[in-house]
Scaffold this motif. Structure first.
Motif, short mmCIF file in Angstrom:
data_model
loop_
_atom_site.label_atom_id
_atom_site.label_comp_id
_atom_site.label_asym_id
_atom_site.label_seq_id
_atom_site.Cartn_x
_atom_site.Cartn_y
_atom_site.Cartn_z
N TYR A 3 0.81 -1.22 0.00
CA TYR A 3 0.00 0.00 0.00
C TYR A 3 0.85 1.27 0.00
N LYS A 4 2.13 1.16 0.31
CA LYS A 4 3.10 2.26 0.24
C LYS A 4 2.58 3.55 0.86
N ASN A 5 2.04 3.45 2.07
CA ASN A 5 1.57 4.61 2.84
C ASN A 5 0.47 5.40 2.14
N ARG A 6 -0.30 4.77 1.28
CA ARG A 6 -1.45 5.44 0.65
C ARG A 6 -2.66 5.34 1.57
N LYS A 7 -3.56 6.32 1.46
CA LYS A 7 -4.80 6.29 2.22
C LYS A 7 -5.73 5.23 1.63
N MET A 8 -6.51 4.62 2.50
CA MET A 8 -7.56 3.72 2.05
C MET A 8 -8.88 4.43 2.31
N LEU A 9 -9.69 4.57 1.25
CA LEU A 9 -10.93 5.33 1.34
C LEU A 9 -12.13 4.44 1.04
N VAL A 10 -13.27 4.80 1.60
CA VAL A 10 -14.53 4.12 1.33
C VAL A 10 -15.22 4.88 0.20
N VAL A 11 -15.56 4.16 -0.87
CA VAL A 11 -16.16 4.78 -2.06
C VAL A 11 -17.56 4.22 -2.26
N GLN A 12 -18.51 5.13 -2.51
CA GLN A 12 -19.89 4.75 -2.82
C GLN A 12 -20.09 4.96 -4.32
N PRO A 13 -20.37 3.90 -5.09
CA PRO A 13 -20.56 4.05 -6.53
C PRO A 13 -21.73 4.99 -6.84
N MET A 14 -21.58 5.81 -7.87
CA MET A 14 -22.67 6.68 -8.31
C MET A 14 -23.51 5.91 -9.32
N MET A 15 -24.82 6.03 -9.22
CA MET A 15 -25.73 5.30 -10.09
C MET A 15 -26.65 6.28 -10.81
N VAL A 16 -27.11 5.86 -11.97
CA VAL A 16 -28.12 6.61 -12.69
C VAL A 16 -29.46 6.33 -12.02
N GLU A 17 -30.36 7.31 -12.02
CA GLU A 17 -31.67 7.13 -11.40
C GLU A 17 -32.34 5.86 -11.89
N GLY A 18 -32.87 5.10 -10.94
CA GLY A 18 -33.56 3.86 -11.29
C GLY A 18 -32.69 2.62 -11.24
N GLU A 19 -31.36 2.78 -11.22
CA GLU A 19 -30.47 1.62 -11.13
C GLU A 19 -30.38 1.15 -9.67
N LYS A 20 -30.18 -0.14 -9.51
CA LYS A 20 -29.99 -0.71 -8.18
C LYS A 20 -28.62 -0.28 -7.67
N PRO A 21 -28.55 0.32 -6.48
CA PRO A 21 -27.25 0.79 -5.98
C PRO A 21 -26.30 -0.36 -5.63
N ASP A 22 -25.03 -0.19 -6.00
CA ASP A 22 -24.00 -1.15 -5.61
C ASP A 22 -23.54 -0.83 -4.19
N GLU A 23 -22.92 -1.80 -3.55
CA GLU A 23 -22.42 -1.59 -2.19
C GLU A 23 -21.14 -0.78 -2.21
N ASP A 24 -20.87 -0.07 -1.10
CA ASP A 24 -19.63 0.67 -0.94
C ASP A 24 -18.46 -0.29 -0.98
N PHE A 25 -17.28 0.22 -1.33
CA PHE A 25 -16.09 -0.62 -1.38
C PHE A 25 -14.88 0.21 -0.96
N LEU A 26 -13.76 -0.47 -0.72
CA LEU A 26 -12.52 0.19 -0.33
C LEU A 26 -11.63 0.38 -1.56
N ALA A 27 -10.91 1.51 -1.59
CA ALA A 27 -9.98 1.77 -2.69
C ALA A 27 -8.77 2.50 -2.15
N LEU A 28 -7.60 2.15 -2.66
CA LEU A 28 -6.39 2.90 -2.33
C LEU A 28 -6.41 4.23 -3.08
N ASP A 29 -5.90 5.26 -2.45
CA ASP A 29 -5.91 6.59 -3.06
C ASP A 29 -4.55 6.91 -3.65
N SER A 30 -4.53 7.28 -4.93
CA SER A 30 -3.28 7.73 -5.56
C SER A 30 -3.40 9.18 -6.00
#
Length: 90
Positions: free
Chosen positions: A19-46
């Motif tokens: 991970y080389k001292n990168r932040k780990m962030l929680v990301v909420q996917p953006m959806m178009v109206e009417g789409e079923k929302p995906d679950e939040d996930f973790l991502a390394l920040d660059s």
């Protein structure tokens, strides 16, 4: 690649060396109206993103490892850009 909103951070006392001292962030996917929302996930920040930022995320392991320049890294999702605006036209 997906577009999402940073909704939180993860704090760890010990992190994997890949991970080389990168932040780990929680990301909420953006959806178009009417789409079923995906679950939040973790991502390394660059990109130095923070809570509330709209971000572009590479969610494919091989591409994420290429961003980190480490072919053996144990990572799937990496934030690769901060998005200024999003416009949808139907």
């Amino acid at each position: 690649m997906i577009i999402g909103k940073v909704v939180g951070t993860v704090v760890t006392t010990i992190s994997h060396p890949d991970y080389k001292n990168r932040k780990m962030l929680v990301v909420q996917p953006m959806m178009v109206e009417g789409e079923k929302p995906d679950e939040d996930f973790l991502a390394l920040d660059s990109t130095h993103a923070g809570i509330g930022d709209t971000v572009l995320v590479n969610r494919e392991g091989n591409g994420a490892r290429q961003v980190l320049n480490n072919p053996d890294a144990c990572v799937i999702s990496v934030i690769v850009g901060i998005v200024d605006s999003v416009s949808l036209e139907y």
